[in-house]
Design a protein around this motif. Structure first.
Motif, PDB file in Angstrom:
ATOM      1  N   LEU A 189     -12.322 -43.240  11.176  1.00 27.24           N
ATOM      2  CA  LEU A 189     -13.663 -43.012  10.635  1.00 27.24           C
ATOM      3  C   LEU A 189     -14.562 -44.215  10.880  1.00 27.24           C
ATOM      4  CD1 LEU A 189     -15.566 -41.268   8.831  1.00 27.24           C
ATOM      5  CD2 LEU A 189     -14.557 -42.438   6.863  1.00 27.24           C
ATOM      6  N   LEU A 190     -14.009 -45.426  10.801  1.00 27.96           N
ATOM      7  CA  LEU A 190     -14.810 -46.636  10.949  1.00 27.96           C
ATOM      8  C   LEU A 190     -15.285 -46.832  12.384  1.00 27.96           C
ATOM      9  CD1 LEU A 190     -12.653 -49.041   8.749  1.00 27.96           C
ATOM     10  CD2 LEU A 190     -14.670 -47.716   8.079  1.00 27.96           C
ATOM     11  N   ALA A 191     -14.652 -46.159  13.340  1.00 29.43           N
ATOM     12  CA  ALA A 191     -15.056 -46.293  14.742  1.00 29.43           C
ATOM     13  C   ALA A 191     -16.093 -45.261  15.152  1.00 29.43           C
ATOM     14  CB  ALA A 191     -13.829 -46.177  15.648  1.00 29.43           C
ATOM     15  N   LEU A 192     -16.465 -44.346  14.259  1.00 31.65           N
ATOM     16  CA  LEU A 192     -17.391 -43.272  14.638  1.00 31.65           C
ATOM     17  C   LEU A 192     -18.808 -43.762  14.941  1.00 31.65           C
ATOM     18  CD1 LEU A 192     -16.266 -40.354  12.291  1.00 31.65           C
ATOM     19  CD2 LEU A 192     -15.778 -40.705  14.718  1.00 31.65           C
ATOM     20  N   PRO A 193     -19.367 -44.739  14.212  1.00 31.60           N
ATOM     21  CA  PRO A 193     -20.705 -45.223  14.601  1.00 31.60           C
ATOM     22  C   PRO A 193     -20.754 -45.743  16.034  1.00 31.60           C
ATOM     23  CG  PRO A 193     -20.185 -45.953  12.385  1.00 31.60           C
ATOM     24  CD  PRO A 193     -18.932 -45.336  12.925  1.00 31.60           C
ATOM     25  N   LEU A 194     -19.732 -46.486  16.452  1.00 30.13           N
ATOM     26  CA  LEU A 194     -19.682 -46.957  17.837  1.00 30.13           C
ATOM     27  C   LEU A 194     -19.494 -45.789  18.801  1.00 30.13           C
ATOM     28  CD1 LEU A 194     -19.622 -49.284  19.860  1.00 30.13           C
ATOM     29  CD2 LEU A 194     -17.147 -49.465  19.449  1.00 30.13           C
ATOM     30  N   ALA A 195     -18.735 -44.781  18.369  1.00 31.91           N
ATOM     31  CA  ALA A 195     -18.538 -43.604  19.216  1.00 31.91           C
ATOM     32  C   ALA A 195     -19.858 -42.864  19.436  1.00 31.91           C
ATOM     33  CB  ALA A 195     -17.512 -42.672  18.577  1.00 31.91           C
ATOM     34  N   VAL A 196     -20.649 -42.708  18.370  1.00 33.24           N
ATOM     35  CA  VAL A 196     -21.954 -42.045  18.507  1.00 33.24           C
ATOM     36  C   VAL A 196     -22.889 -42.879  19.373  1.00 33.24           C
ATOM     37  CG1 VAL A 196     -23.974 -41.234  17.229  1.00 33.24           C
ATOM     38  CG2 VAL A 196     -21.682 -40.828  16.329  1.00 33.24           C
ATOM     39  N   LYS A 197     -22.788 -44.182  19.270  1.00 30.31           N
ATOM     40  CA  LYS A 197     -23.602 -45.050  20.136  1.00 30.31           C
ATOM     41  C   LYS A 197     -23.257 -44.836  21.604  1.00 30.31           C
ATOM     42  CE  LYS A 197     -24.527 -49.877  21.261  1.00 30.31           C
ATOM     43  NZ  LYS A 197     -24.192 -51.292  20.974  1.00 30.31           N
ATOM     44  N   ASN A 198     -21.972 -44.678  21.900  1.00 29.94           N
ATOM     45  CA  ASN A 198     -21.547 -44.475  23.290  1.00 29.94           C
ATOM     46  C   ASN A 198     -22.008 -43.128  23.832  1.00 29.94           C
ATOM     47  OD1 ASN A 198     -20.181 -46.947  23.498  1.00 29.94           O
ATOM     48  ND2 ASN A 198     -18.326 -46.092  22.589  1.00 29.94           N
ATOM     49  N   ALA A 199     -22.140 -42.124  22.974  1.00 28.96           N
ATOM     50  CA  ALA A 199     -22.518 -40.784  23.428  1.00 28.96           C
ATOM     51  C   ALA A 199     -23.990 -40.486  23.240  1.00 28.96           C
ATOM     52  CB  ALA A 199     -21.698 -39.730  22.698  1.00 28.96           C
ATOM     53  N   GLY A 200     -24.677 -41.225  22.374  1.00 26.53           N
ATOM     54  CA  GLY A 200     -26.043 -40.887  22.015  1.00 26.53           C
ATOM     55  C   GLY A 200     -26.059 -40.071  20.734  1.00 26.53           C
ATOM     56  N   VAL A 201     -27.168 -40.116  20.019  1.00 24.72           N
ATOM     57  CA  VAL A 201     -27.207 -39.513  18.689  1.00 24.72           C
ATOM     58  C   VAL A 201     -27.081 -37.995  18.754  1.00 24.72           C
ATOM     59  CG1 VAL A 201     -29.747 -39.422  18.659  1.00 24.72           C
ATOM     60  CG2 VAL A 201     -28.479 -39.465  16.500  1.00 24.72           C
ATOM     61  N   ILE A 202     -27.712 -37.353  19.733  1.00 26.99           N
ATOM     62  CA  ILE A 202     -27.642 -35.886  19.818  1.00 26.99           C
ATOM     63  C   ILE A 202     -26.281 -35.442  20.326  1.00 26.99           C
ATOM     64  CG2 ILE A 202     -28.586 -33.848  20.965  1.00 26.99           C
ATOM     65  CD1 ILE A 202     -31.301 -35.146  20.946  1.00 26.99           C
ATOM     66  N   LEU A 203     -25.840 -36.015  21.441  1.00 29.59           N
ATOM     67  CA  LEU A 203     -24.535 -35.648  21.983  1.00 29.59           C
ATOM     68  C   LEU A 203     -23.420 -36.063  21.038  1.00 29.59           C
ATOM     69  CD1 LEU A 203     -22.901 -34.476  24.298  1.00 29.59           C
ATOM     70  CD2 LEU A 203     -22.932 -36.732  25.387  1.00 29.59           C
ATOM     71  N   GLY A 204     -23.596 -37.182  20.350  1.00 27.79           N
ATOM     72  CA  GLY A 204     -22.569 -37.622  19.416  1.00 27.79           C
ATOM     73  C   GLY A 204     -22.401 -36.671  18.243  1.00 27.79           C
ATOM     74  N   ALA A 205     -23.532 -36.238  17.649  1.00 30.67           N
ATOM     75  CA  ALA A 205     -23.462 -35.316  16.508  1.00 30.67           C
ATOM     76  C   ALA A 205     -22.886 -33.963  16.923  1.00 30.67           C
ATOM     77  CB  ALA A 205     -24.845 -35.144  15.893  1.00 30.67           C
ATOM     78  N   THR A 206     -23.385 -33.411  18.035  1.00 31.44           N
ATOM     79  CA  THR A 206     -22.875 -32.112  18.486  1.00 31.44           C
ATOM     80  C   THR A 206     -21.420 -32.219  18.944  1.00 31.44           C
ATOM     81  OG1 THR A 206     -23.800 -32.557  20.692  1.00 31.44           O
ATOM     82  CG2 THR A 206     -25.132 -31.264  19.147  1.00 31.44           C
ATOM     83  N   GLY A 207     -21.059 -33.345  19.540  1.00 35.26           N
ATOM     84  CA  GLY A 207     -19.671 -33.531  19.957  1.00 35.26           C
ATOM     85  C   GLY A 207     -18.720 -33.598  18.779  1.00 35.26           C
ATOM     86  N   LEU A 208     -19.128 -34.257  17.693  1.00 36.36           N
ATOM     87  CA  LEU A 208     -18.299 -34.302  16.492  1.00 36.36           C
ATOM     88  C   LEU A 208     -18.131 -32.922  15.880  1.00 36.36           C
ATOM     89  CD1 LEU A 208     -19.567 -37.582  14.774  1.00 36.36           C
ATOM     90  CD2 LEU A 208     -17.239 -37.122  15.550  1.00 36.36           C
ATOM     91  N   LEU A 209     -19.225 -32.162  15.824  1.00 35.11           N
ATOM     92  CA  LEU A 209     -19.130 -30.794  15.303  1.00 35.11           C
ATOM     93  C   LEU A 209     -18.205 -29.940  16.170  1.00 35.11           C
ATOM     94  CD1 LEU A 209     -22.826 -30.014  14.283  1.00 35.11           C
ATOM     95  CD2 LEU A 209     -20.858 -30.245  12.747  1.00 35.11           C
ATOM     96  N   ALA A 210     -18.356 -30.041  17.487  1.00 34.03           N
ATOM     97  CA  ALA A 210     -17.522 -29.245  18.390  1.00 34.03           C
ATOM     98  C   ALA A 210     -16.058 -29.640  18.268  1.00 34.03           C
ATOM     99  CB  ALA A 210     -17.998 -29.427  19.828  1.00 34.03           C
ATOM    100  N   MET A 211     -15.779 -30.929  18.184  1.00 26.51           N
ATOM    101  CA  MET A 211     -14.394 -31.370  18.055  1.00 26.51           C
ATOM    102  C   MET A 211     -13.794 -30.939  16.728  1.00 26.51           C
ATOM    103  SD  MET A 211     -11.910 -32.776  19.551  1.00 26.51           S
ATOM    104  CE  MET A 211     -12.747 -33.490  20.970  1.00 26.51           C
ATOM    105  N   GLY A 212     -14.596 -30.929  15.666  1.00 25.56           N
ATOM    106  CA  GLY A 212     -14.103 -30.438  14.379  1.00 25.56           C
ATOM    107  C   GLY A 212     -13.746 -28.965  14.430  1.00 25.56           C
ATOM    108  N   LEU A 213     -14.598 -28.165  15.099  1.00 23.33           N
ATOM    109  CA  LEU A 213     -14.308 -26.732  15.237  1.00 23.33           C
ATOM    110  C   LEU A 213     -13.058 -26.503  16.076  1.00 23.33           C
ATOM    111  CD1 LEU A 213     -17.922 -25.325  15.820  1.00 23.33           C
ATOM    112  CD2 LEU A 213     -16.518 -25.110  13.752  1.00 23.33           C
ATOM    113  N   ILE A 214     -12.921 -27.242  17.171  1.00 24.02           N
ATOM    114  CA  ILE A 214     -11.748 -27.077  18.031  1.00 24.02           C
ATOM    115  C   ILE A 214     -10.476 -27.487  17.295  1.00 24.02           C
ATOM    116  CG2 ILE A 214     -10.629 -27.940  20.127  1.00 24.02           C
ATOM    117  CD1 ILE A 214     -13.412 -28.204  21.359  1.00 24.02           C
ATOM    118  N   ALA A 215     -10.521 -28.611  16.577  1.00 26.84           N
ATOM    119  CA  ALA A 215      -9.340 -29.064  15.839  1.00 26.84           C
ATOM    120  C   ALA A 215      -8.938 -28.057  14.771  1.00 26.84           C
ATOM    121  CB  ALA A 215      -9.618 -30.431  15.204  1.00 26.84           C
TER     122      ALA A 215
END
Length: 369
Positions: free
Chosen positions: A127-153
Motif C-alpha cells: 500500500l505504501l508504494a502506491l503513490p509512487l506507482a500512480v506517479k509512474n503511470a499518471g493520475v488517470i492511468l494509475g486510478a483506472t489501472g488500480l480499479l482494473a487490477m482490483g476487478l481482475i484480482a
C-alpha cells in the motif's frame, strides 16, 4: 430378541450394498440387510434434520465426502470409477486424505472473522508504494489501472473458489488446498496421475517463492522501522540485520498458530493499527492538498500532474500494484475454514471492493501531494 438400533453411519452406508472401497481396491460383499423398520426411518430422519441445519454448500460437501468413503468416483457430473484406473483412485484418495473430512468443522470462522482476515491478508507494505506507482503511470492511468487490477484480482479469486467447490464435490472432500486443486483439476482433464502430481509440485513451488518474497519484504520493513525508532528515540543502534534476527523467532512462533479463529483478535488489532496509520497519513495528505501557505508545507503543484506517465515507467506501475494485491494466497485457506462457505463470494466482493477503493484513494492522494 430385537436387533440393535442402527447408527447414522450404518444407515448411510447401507444405501448401496455393493460399494467400491478406495482403500482396498475391490468390491465389498453384499451386506445382509433386513427390511427397514420404523427405527430405520427415524434414523434417516435424524440425519436429514442434522444436515438441513447446516449450510447448503457444506451439506453437499459432507455428503460427497461420506459417499466417497464407500463410493469414490461417483460424482455429480456423471464421471464413474471407469474414468480412472484403480491406482489413480487409491492415489487420489490418499492425497485428499481422510483428515480433510472433518477439516472444516474444526475451528470454523464466521463471515466477520473471514472478512477481518481478508483485509489483513491484502493490506500490507504494498500500500505504501502506491503513490509512487500512480506517479509512474499518471493520475488517470494509475486510478483506472488500480480499479482494473482490483476487478481482475476479485474475479480470479471467485473463479478459484468456484473451481475448488466443484472439485470438492467431485473427489469427495470438504476442503482442498491450492496444490490439491491443481492436482485434481489436471486429473479431471488428463486422467494421468503423473501430470496431476507434477501440477501439485509446481503450484507448491510457486507458492513458496511468492510467499517467501512477500515475507522477506515484511522482515526488512519491520526491521528498518524498528531500527529508525530505536535509534532516534533511545539511541540504540543495532542495525537492520540484528533486528531481523530478533523479530524472526517471534514471527516463527506466531506461524505455529494454525487455527484462524485463534488469530482473529491479532488480525483485528493489526487492522486497527493499519486504519490508525492510514488515517494519520490521509489527514496529512489532505492538509497538504488544501493548504497554500508559504509558512506551511507547499501545496500540491498542479502543473506537474501528468494524466498518463512515461512509457518507460508504466511497467513499474504494474509491478507495484501486482505486489499490492498479494492476497490470492489466503483465499482458499479462508474459504476452507468458513462455517458458511456459500457466503465466501459475498465476503470477497465486500472485502476486495473496500480494499480496491482504499488503494485508489491512497495512491491518487499520495501522488497529488
Amino acid at each position: 430378541m430385537s436387533r440393535p438400533r442402527p447408527t447414522k453411519m450404518d444407515t448411510l452406508a447401507s444405501v448401496n450394498t455393493t460399494e467400491t472401497s478406495p482403500l482396498l481396491g475391490d468390491k465389498r460383499a453384499p451386506s445382509p440387510l433386513v427390511s427397514p423398520t420404523l427405527e430405520d426411518a427415524e434414523v434417516i430422519g435424524d440425519v436429514s434434520v442434522s444436515m438441513s441445519s447446516e449450510s447448503s454448500t457444506l451439506q453437499r460437501r459432507k455428503a460427497a465426502a461420506q459417499g466417497a468413503l464407500g463410493r469414490y468416483g461417483n460424482s455429480p457430473s456423471g464421471s464413474t470409477d471407469a474414468d480412472f484406473d484403480e491406482s489413480t483412485l487409491e492415489h487420489s484418495w490418499h492425497e485428499v486424505s481422510s483428515w480433510n473430512i472433518n477439516k472444516r468443522e474444526e475451528h470454523s470462522t464466521t463471515d466477520l472473522q473471514t472478512f477481518i482476515h481478508l483485509l489483513k491478508g491484502n493490506i500490507g507494505t504494498g500500500l505504501l508504494a502506491l503513490p509512487l506507482a500512480v506517479k509512474n503511470a499518471g493520475v488517470i492511468l494509475g486510478a483506472t489501472g488500480l480499479l482494473a487490477m482490483g476487478l481482475i484480482a476479485t474475479h480470479c479469486m471467485i473463479l478459484l473458489i468456484a473451481s475448488a467447490n466443484r472439485l470438492c464435490e467431485r473427489v469427495g472432500a470438504q476442503a482442498l488446498n491450492y496444490a490439491e486443486v491443481a492436482k485434481h483439476a489436471v486429473l479431471e482433464n488428463t486422467k494421468k496421475p503423473v501430470y496431476g502430481k507434477a501440477a501439485m509440485y509446481i503450484v507448491n513451488f510457486f507458492l513458496i517463492i511468492t510467499q517467501f518474497g512477500f515475507c522477506s519484504v515484511y522482515f526488512v520493513f519491520i526491521a528498518d522501522n524498528l531500527d529508525q525508532v530505536m535509534c532516534r528515540s533511545f539511541g540504540v543502534e543495532l542495525g537492520v540485520k540484528a533486528w531481523i534476527a530478533i523479530v524472526l523467532p517471534l514471527v516463527i512462533m506466531g506461524s505455529w498458530i494454525r487455527n484462524l479463529d485463534a488469530l482473529t483478535s491479532f488480525s483485528m488489532i493489526a487492522n486497527l493499527c493499519i486504519v490508525f496509520s492510514l488515517g494519520v497519513i490521509l489527514y496529512e495528505e489532505l492538509y497538504q492538498f488544501t493548504t497554500d501557505n508559504e509558512h506551511e508545507i507547499a501545496a500540491v503543484r498542479r502543473e506537474h500532474i501528468e494524466p498518463i506517465g512515461d512509457a518507460s515507467t508504466i511497467p513499474l506501475f504494474f509491478g507495484s500494484i501486482i505486489y499490492a494485491f498479494e492476497g490470492i494466497g489466503v483465499v482458499l485457506p479462508l474459504e476452507n475454514k468458513m462455517s458458511k462457505p456459500e457466503h465466501a463470494k459475498r465476503v470477497l466482493y465486500v472485502g476486495m471492493g473496500s480494499i480496491t477503493v482504499l488503494y485508489v484513494i491512497f495512491g491518487v492522494m499520495g501522488y497529488l501531494t
